[in-house]
Write a protein that holds these residues in place. Structure first.
Motif, PDB file in Angstrom:
ATOM      1  N   LYS A  46       0.826  -1.209   0.000  1.00  0.00           N
ATOM      2  CA  LYS A  46       0.000   0.000   0.000  1.00  0.00           C
ATOM      3  C   LYS A  46       0.855   1.252   0.000  1.00  0.00           C
ATOM      4  O   LYS A  46       0.525   2.252  -0.623  1.00  0.00           O
ATOM      5  CB  LYS A  46      -0.901   0.014   1.239  1.00  0.00           C
ATOM      6  N   MET A  47       1.954   1.165   0.704  1.00  0.00           N
ATOM      7  CA  MET A  47       2.839   2.328   0.762  1.00  0.00           C
ATOM      8  C   MET A  47       3.428   2.608  -0.614  1.00  0.00           C
ATOM      9  O   MET A  47       3.673   3.760  -0.964  1.00  0.00           O
ATOM     10  CB  MET A  47       3.941   2.084   1.786  1.00  0.00           C
ATOM     11  N   GLU A  48       3.618   1.569  -1.374  1.00  0.00           N
ATOM     12  CA  GLU A  48       4.122   1.797  -2.734  1.00  0.00           C
ATOM     13  C   GLU A  48       3.034   2.483  -3.565  1.00  0.00           C
ATOM     14  O   GLU A  48       3.315   3.415  -4.310  1.00  0.00           O
ATOM     15  CB  GLU A  48       4.559   0.475  -3.380  1.00  0.00           C
ATOM     16  N   ASP A  49       1.784   2.038  -3.390  1.00  0.00           N
ATOM     17  CA  ASP A  49       0.678   2.707  -4.080  1.00  0.00           C
ATOM     18  C   ASP A  49       0.613   4.186  -3.711  1.00  0.00           C
ATOM     19  O   ASP A  49       0.291   5.036  -4.534  1.00  0.00           O
ATOM     20  CB  ASP A  49      -0.667   2.054  -3.715  1.00  0.00           C
ATOM     21  N   LEU A  50       0.895   4.467  -2.461  1.00  0.00           N
ATOM     22  CA  LEU A  50       0.842   5.858  -1.986  1.00  0.00           C
ATOM     23  C   LEU A  50       2.054   6.670  -2.464  1.00  0.00           C
ATOM     24  O   LEU A  50       2.087   7.884  -2.301  1.00  0.00           O
ATOM     25  CB  LEU A  50       0.809   5.881  -0.456  1.00  0.00           C
ATOM     26  N   GLY A  51       3.040   5.978  -2.999  1.00  0.00           N
ATOM     27  CA  GLY A  51       4.245   6.675  -3.440  1.00  0.00           C
ATOM     28  C   GLY A  51       5.226   6.965  -2.319  1.00  0.00           C
ATOM     29  O   GLY A  51       6.158   7.748  -2.494  1.00  0.00           O
ATOM     30  N   TRP A  52       5.034   6.339  -1.176  1.00  0.00           N
ATOM     31  CA  TRP A  52       5.949   6.592  -0.050  1.00  0.00           C
ATOM     32  C   TRP A  52       7.223   5.769  -0.157  1.00  0.00           C
ATOM     33  O   TRP A  52       8.233   6.101   0.451  1.00  0.00           O
ATOM     34  CB  TRP A  52       5.262   6.266   1.285  1.00  0.00           C
ATOM     35  N   VAL A  53       7.146   4.668  -0.873  1.00  0.00           N
ATOM     36  CA  VAL A  53       8.323   3.825  -1.081  1.00  0.00           C
ATOM     37  C   VAL A  53       8.373   3.366  -2.537  1.00  0.00           C
ATOM     38  O   VAL A  53       7.359   3.423  -3.233  1.00  0.00           O
ATOM     39  CB  VAL A  53       8.303   2.574  -0.164  1.00  0.00           C
ATOM     40  N   VAL A  54       9.545   2.972  -2.984  1.00  0.00           N
ATOM     41  CA  VAL A  54       9.679   2.289  -4.272  1.00  0.00           C
ATOM     42  C   VAL A  54      10.402   0.980  -4.055  1.00  0.00           C
ATOM     43  O   VAL A  54      11.253   0.881  -3.177  1.00  0.00           O
ATOM     44  CB  VAL A  54      10.494   3.075  -5.318  1.00  0.00           C
ATOM     45  N   SER A  55      10.069   0.014  -4.884  1.00  0.00           N
ATOM     46  CA  SER A  55      10.720  -1.275  -4.713  1.00  0.00           C
ATOM     47  C   SER A  55      11.394  -1.694  -6.007  1.00  0.00           C
ATOM     48  O   SER A  55      11.011  -1.253  -7.094  1.00  0.00           O
ATOM     49  CB  SER A  55       9.696  -2.331  -4.324  1.00  0.00           C
ATOM     50  N   SER A  56      12.416  -2.509  -5.879  1.00  0.00           N
ATOM     51  CA  SER A  56      12.997  -3.133  -7.058  1.00  0.00           C
ATOM     52  C   SER A  56      13.243  -4.598  -6.751  1.00  0.00           C
ATOM     53  O   SER A  56      13.578  -4.963  -5.624  1.00  0.00           O
ATOM     54  CB  SER A  56      14.297  -2.435  -7.430  1.00  0.00           C
ATOM     55  N   LYS A  57      13.053  -5.408  -7.783  1.00  0.00           N
ATOM     56  CA  LYS A  57      13.231  -6.834  -7.607  1.00  0.00           C
ATOM     57  C   LYS A  57      14.717  -7.167  -7.666  1.00  0.00           C
ATOM     58  O   LYS A  57      15.430  -6.659  -8.537  1.00  0.00           O
ATOM     59  CB  LYS A  57      12.486  -7.571  -8.721  1.00  0.00           C
ATOM     60  N   VAL A  58      15.163  -7.981  -6.743  1.00  0.00           N
ATOM     61  CA  VAL A  58      16.568  -8.400  -6.750  1.00  0.00           C
ATOM     62  C   VAL A  58      16.623  -9.913  -6.905  1.00  0.00           C
ATOM     63  O   VAL A  58      16.079 -10.651  -6.085  1.00  0.00           O
ATOM     64  CB  VAL A  58      17.275  -7.996  -5.435  1.00  0.00           C
ATOM     65  N   GLU A  59      17.279 -10.363  -7.981  1.00  0.00           N
ATOM     66  CA  GLU A  59      17.393 -11.806  -8.217  1.00  0.00           C
ATOM     67  C   GLU A  59      18.497 -12.366  -7.321  1.00  0.00           C
ATOM     68  O   GLU A  59      19.555 -11.775  -7.180  1.00  0.00           O
ATOM     69  CB  GLU A  59      17.770 -12.088  -9.679  1.00  0.00           C
ATOM     70  N   GLN A  60      18.214 -13.499  -6.741  1.00  0.00           N
ATOM     71  CA  GLN A  60      19.240 -14.177  -5.940  1.00  0.00           C
ATOM     72  C   GLN A  60      19.285 -15.634  -6.369  1.00  0.00           C
ATOM     73  O   GLN A  60      18.304 -16.181  -6.823  1.00  0.00           O
ATOM     74  CB  GLN A  60      18.886 -14.089  -4.448  1.00  0.00           C
ATOM     75  N   ASP A  61      20.425 -16.271  -6.210  1.00  0.00           N
ATOM     76  CA  ASP A  61      20.467 -17.676  -6.624  1.00  0.00           C
ATOM     77  C   ASP A  61      20.279 -18.642  -5.465  1.00  0.00           C
ATOM     78  O   ASP A  61      19.455 -19.542  -5.511  1.00  0.00           O
ATOM     79  CB  ASP A  61      21.743 -17.995  -7.412  1.00  0.00           C
ATOM     80  N   ALA A  62      21.017 -18.439  -4.391  1.00  0.00           N
ATOM     81  CA  ALA A  62      20.905 -19.374  -3.275  1.00  0.00           C
ATOM     82  C   ALA A  62      19.610 -19.198  -2.485  1.00  0.00           C
ATOM     83  O   ALA A  62      19.234 -20.056  -1.707  1.00  0.00           O
ATOM     84  CB  ALA A  62      22.102 -19.239  -2.338  1.00  0.00           C
ATOM     85  N   ARG A  63      18.930 -18.071  -2.676  1.00  0.00           N
ATOM     86  CA  ARG A  63      17.697 -17.793  -1.936  1.00  0.00           C
ATOM     87  C   ARG A  63      16.592 -17.338  -2.870  1.00  0.00           C
ATOM     88  O   ARG A  63      16.873 -16.932  -3.980  1.00  0.00           O
ATOM     89  CB  ARG A  63      17.918 -16.614  -0.980  1.00  0.00           C
ATOM     90  N   PRO A  64      15.384 -17.327  -2.345  1.00  0.00           N
ATOM     91  CA  PRO A  64      14.296 -16.772  -3.163  1.00  0.00           C
ATOM     92  C   PRO A  64      14.596 -15.313  -3.508  1.00  0.00           C
ATOM     93  O   PRO A  64      15.228 -14.609  -2.719  1.00  0.00           O
ATOM     94  CB  PRO A  64      13.080 -16.851  -2.234  1.00  0.00           C
ATOM     95  N   ASN A  65      14.143 -14.912  -4.675  1.00  0.00           N
ATOM     96  CA  ASN A  65      14.313 -13.514  -5.056  1.00  0.00           C
ATOM     97  C   ASN A  65      13.633 -12.627  -4.036  1.00  0.00           C
ATOM     98  O   ASN A  65      12.711 -13.044  -3.354  1.00  0.00           O
ATOM     99  CB  ASN A  65      13.690 -13.263  -6.423  1.00  0.00           C
ATOM    100  N   LYS A  66      14.117 -11.408  -3.993  1.00  0.00           N
ATOM    101  CA  LYS A  66      13.481 -10.519  -3.028  1.00  0.00           C
ATOM    102  C   LYS A  66      13.147  -9.184  -3.667  1.00  0.00           C
ATOM    103  O   LYS A  66      13.583  -8.871  -4.762  1.00  0.00           O
ATOM    104  CB  LYS A  66      14.370 -10.319  -1.820  1.00  0.00           C
ATOM    105  N   ARG A  67      12.360  -8.427  -2.963  1.00  0.00           N
ATOM    106  CA  ARG A  67      11.951  -7.105  -3.403  1.00  0.00           C
ATOM    107  C   ARG A  67      12.435  -6.125  -2.350  1.00  0.00           C
ATOM    108  O   ARG A  67      12.092  -6.246  -1.179  1.00  0.00           O
ATOM    109  CB  ARG A  67      10.419  -7.099  -3.514  1.00  0.00           C
TER     110      ARG A  67
END
Lengths: 180, 180
Positions: A46-67
DNA sequence: TGGGTCATGTAACCTGTTACATGATTAG
DNA sequence: CTAATCATGTAACAGGTTACATGACCCA
């Protein structure tokens, strides 16, 4: 409303994933605010919808990808706005199951209530000890004179709150034991 | 879980409609438990499904019809069971927006935080005064030695809780004013 | 006589909780 | 080698909050 703002606050320290925030939260704000992981994920959305935060996807190999989330200019402004705002409701949130139970304890034998109180006392003492042990530096924040002072005040409050409760429990047990 | 049990407790005093309960709640339990009307209606529905209460419709002419609830045998048993139960989570519920704000107050000028605290202090004092004024006899309950004692303990807790907060606020304001 | 408040409740939404999913890695 | 834990998150449900509805009565 405070959860979003707590997360904004944590994000001013560093960029973090939902998982990171959940851990950070646990180590810092959890003494005066309970929040679980899934709640944090939802709020971040919701905070991203509000424009208070931005996220980027980070690919990882040994672990699940994260945002990974970072706070925006608007997020910072909102945080400051909230910090300055005098809101009477900040004090109004109060739900105390222990008192609810005690209130109706005239319906059971006194022994039960005394046992309950003794149990709560133990829990309070454990919690109090845990705070002292668990309050950690919140990462590598550059120490200004003020920030750590505030952290101290807030956590101290929690410790003293437990002291207050323990004292009250002791008195109440005592009074119950002397009730003719 | 406590709301249902609070309502059960009130229903041991007398049969009541949702509206009645909402008022009663306000005068008695609201110092340590916030609940609003619609919540109470919903809970009553569920409690009827559980067999803890039964309701009957009462036709009225000058007012909307109402549904009056009474506690059942099972309801009473459940209340007693709950009263005896030692539940660690009874202490765990903690959300304090004031501390959340304070925790991050390093980000704004000290004047703002001091103003906030002074405002909270005022609110605490008002609330404290209100408790003393608003604690009423909960209807015409036959006074046993114990019941009123428990009521006293529970409400006293609330009063002292405010005293505790006021003291802490004063100290914190003082410390902030002397922070170099 | 028009705006509050009392007496009753319903509906919609938002927030918090519990349960689950998945693939590594560590501990016993 | 098996069970727990870490690192990431989603989905469903329960509980709390806000807004609205309706017909009396009361006050100015």
């Amino acid at each position: 409303m405070s959860l979003k703002h707590g997360l904004l606050g944590l994000l001013t320290l560093r960029k973090s994933s939902g998982y990171d925030l959940s851990k950070l939260f646990q180590e810092s704000l959890s003494f005066f605010w309970v929040a679980n992981q899934s709640q944090i994920y939802r709020e971040l959305d919701k905070m991203e919808d509000l424009g208070w935060v931005v996220s980027s996807k980070v690919e990882q190999d040994a672990r699940p990808n994260k945002r990974v989330y970072g706070i925006t200019k608007e997020g910072n402004l909102e945080l400051i706005r909230w910090l300055k705002e005098e809101n009477a409701e900040d004090l109004a949130v109060a739900r105390n199951p222990l008192l609810m139970k005690l209130f109706f304890s005239g319906k059971v034998d006194r022994e039960y209530s005394i046992a309950l109180l003794k149990n709560y006392r133990k829990i309070c003492e454990e919690a109090r000890a845990e705070i002292a042990a668990e309050v950690k530096e919140i990462g590598d924040v550059p120490e200004t004179a003020e920030k750590p002072a505030y952290w101290l005040y807030a956590t101290e409050y929690s410790v003293r709150q437990y002291d207050f409760q323990i004292k009250w429990i002791d008195e109440t047990i005592d009074r119950l034991e002397h009730l003719k």
